[in-house]
Design a protein around this motif. Structure first.
Motif, mmCIF file in Angstrom:
data_model
loop_
_atom_site.group_PDB
_atom_site.id
_atom_site.type_symbol
_atom_site.label_atom_id
_atom_site.label_comp_id
_atom_site.label_asym_id
_atom_site.label_seq_id
_atom_site.Cartn_x
_atom_site.Cartn_y
_atom_site.Cartn_z
ATOM 1 N N UNK A 1 0.823 -1.204 0.000
ATOM 2 C CA UNK A 1 0.000 0.000 0.000
ATOM 3 C C UNK A 1 0.857 1.252 0.000
ATOM 4 N N UNK A 2 0.279 2.314 -0.549
ATOM 5 C CA UNK A 2 0.978 3.607 -0.580
ATOM 6 C C UNK A 2 -0.060 4.714 -0.712
ATOM 7 N N UNK A 3 0.317 5.915 -0.259
ATOM 8 C CA UNK A 3 -0.564 7.078 -0.342
ATOM 9 C C UNK A 3 0.013 8.090 -1.315
ATOM 10 N N UNK A 4 -0.878 8.796 -1.998
ATOM 11 C CA UNK A 4 -0.452 9.726 -3.039
ATOM 12 C C UNK A 4 -1.187 11.051 -2.901
ATOM 13 N N UNK A 5 -0.528 12.106 -3.389
ATOM 14 C CA UNK A 5 -1.161 13.417 -3.414
ATOM 15 C C UNK A 5 -0.941 14.009 -4.802
ATOM 16 N N UNK A 6 -2.020 14.523 -5.367
ATOM 17 C CA UNK A 6 -1.919 15.240 -6.631
ATOM 18 C C UNK A 6 -2.171 16.717 -6.342
ATOM 19 N N UNK A 7 -1.088 17.508 -6.217
ATOM 20 C CA UNK A 7 -1.276 18.915 -5.844
ATOM 21 C C UNK A 7 -1.977 19.720 -6.932
ATOM 22 N N UNK A 8 -2.028 19.189 -8.147
ATOM 23 C CA UNK A 8 -2.673 19.947 -9.222
ATOM 24 C C UNK A 8 -4.151 19.599 -9.345
#
Ligand SMILES: *[C@@H]1O[C@H](CO)[C@@H](O)[C@H](O)[C@H]1NC(C)=O
Ligand SMILES: *[C@@H]1O[C@H](CO)[C@@H](O)[C@H](O)[C@H]1NC(C)=O
Ligand SMILES: *[C@@H]1O[C@H](CO)[C@@H](O)[C@H](O)[C@H]1NC(C)=O
Ligand SMILES: *[C@@H]1O[C@H](CO)[C@@H](O)[C@H](O)[C@H]1NC(C)=O
Ligand SMILES: *[C@@H]1O[C@H](CO)[C@@H](O)[C@H](O)[C@H]1NC(C)=O
Length: 302
Positions: free
Chosen positions: A157-164
């Protein structure tokens, strides 16, 4: 079973664990095809280097060493692993060599976002011994950093952020997630596409309060803290569940409001929510909230 045999068995099981199982994604790795040749470069200015495979000076592969390069002839599984170049006893460089994998099925990737803020969490299955990393192609087309995956018994598992990511714009293009895995000997590479609106599952509503007003119960709550504003744009549908004194559970749905009244004598209540415009994924339930029983008894006694 005699104790000595058991000890031998335990010893065997312990020894079967590969000595150099990967614990993190190696900084440098190279993928080769089965029976193909792989050329590794030692990043050094030293003129003469020696090589080891998995720490052994006698590699299980057919090799040609020339200056700073090493060629592995006819790659197979025993030839995969950790190749290090040395100047005497000084370690110069290390490359992890793997065979390109054929296994792409069964990864069962699932992603979830708690809101439209551009952050989400994905998990997938893979070989127990593997290490994974993943990278997001954001909504504006730019490429994110590699994120190392956490692992737990073959589930990654992993977490992601899309700042755009813009919560107010309609998503025209899906996000793309590329997953890359190395097991002891092979390389796995696959990618998935999805829209955030398809993976949203809100957090549970918060601040559920129950008040007795005359013959009725007055319930009030607030949207999950992670849910975006304004409420008029990011609406939620609520699902209330309450339990009658005889144990029967009753459902009630509320949309466009954050309070309601129940005529029934409920023992306890809980609440969940969903985005009415996205795929119907209900939030987890809040904990059951008890209704003050003494209050109810007094009421019945009157
Ligand atoms: C080679 O080593 C130098 C110095 O440590 C480093 O700056 C460079 O990025 C390395 N190149 C590669 C291809 O690993
Ligand atoms: C590869 O071998 C080198 C030298 O023995 C060691 O320092 C390094 O940690 C090993 N890397 C992996 C991924 O096993
Ligand atoms: C895929 O993962 C989901 C959630 O983790 C799980 O519920 C489901 O059973 C899995 N499906 C398969 C085919 O492994
Ligand atoms: C992994 O797959 C991506 C496309 O999904 C491709 O661009 C990339 O070159 C692949 N990596 C390797 C090492 O094969
Ligand atoms: C529980 O009480 C409700 C309302 O008083 C009634 O409609 C329902 O049939 C009862 N259920 C059982 C299992 O007795």
């Amino acid at each position: 079973m005699p104790r000595r045999e058991m000890l031998v068995l335990v010893g065997l099981v312990l020894c079967l664990t590969p000595a150099d199982a990967l614990t993190a994604f190696p900084p440098k790795f190279q993928v080769g095809k089965v029976n193909g040749n792989v050329v590794i470069k030692c990043n050094t200015s030293e003129q003469r280097v020696t090589w080891t495979q998995n720490g052994e000076p006698e590699p299980m592969a057919e090799l040609v060493a020339e200056g700073q390069t090493l060629t592995i002839l006819g790659l197979d599984l025993p030839a995969a692993g950790n190749y290090s170049c040395w100047a005497g006893t000084v370690l110069l460089d290390t490359t992890y060599v793997v065979v390109s994998g054929t296994r792409e099925e069964g990864m069962n990737v699932s992603c979830q976002a708690e809101s439209y803020r551009g952050s989400f969490h994905c998990s997938w299955t893979g070989p127990y011994s593997a290490v994974f990393r993943a990278r997001l192609t954001r909504s504006d087309g730019s490429l994110g950093e590699w994120v190392p995956a956490a692992s737990h018994h073959g589930r990654f598992s992993a977490s992601f952020v899309d700042p755009s990511f813009c919560p107010f714009a309609e998503e025209l293009h899906p996000l793309q997630l590329q997953l890359e895995g190395l097991s002891d000997t092979s390389y796995l590479n696959f990618s998935i596409h999805f829209f955030v609106r398809d993976i949203v599952r809100p957090d549970p509503p918060q601040e559920l309060t129950v008040q007795r007003r005359g013959e009725q119960l007055h319930l009030a709550w607030a949207p999950p803290a992670s849910w975006p504003l304004p409420r008029s744009y990011f609406a939620l549908r609520y699902w209330l569940q309450y339990e009658l004194p005889n144990g029967t559970q009753v459902d009630k749905y509320v949309e466009g409001a954050e309070e309601t009244r129940l005529r029934a004598r409920a023992r306890r209540v809980r609440i969940s929510c969903q985005d009415p415009y996205a795929k119907p994924a209900w939030s987890p339930w809040t904990a059951w909230q008890g209704v003050d029983v003494t209050q109810q008894r007094q009421l019945r006694a009157r």
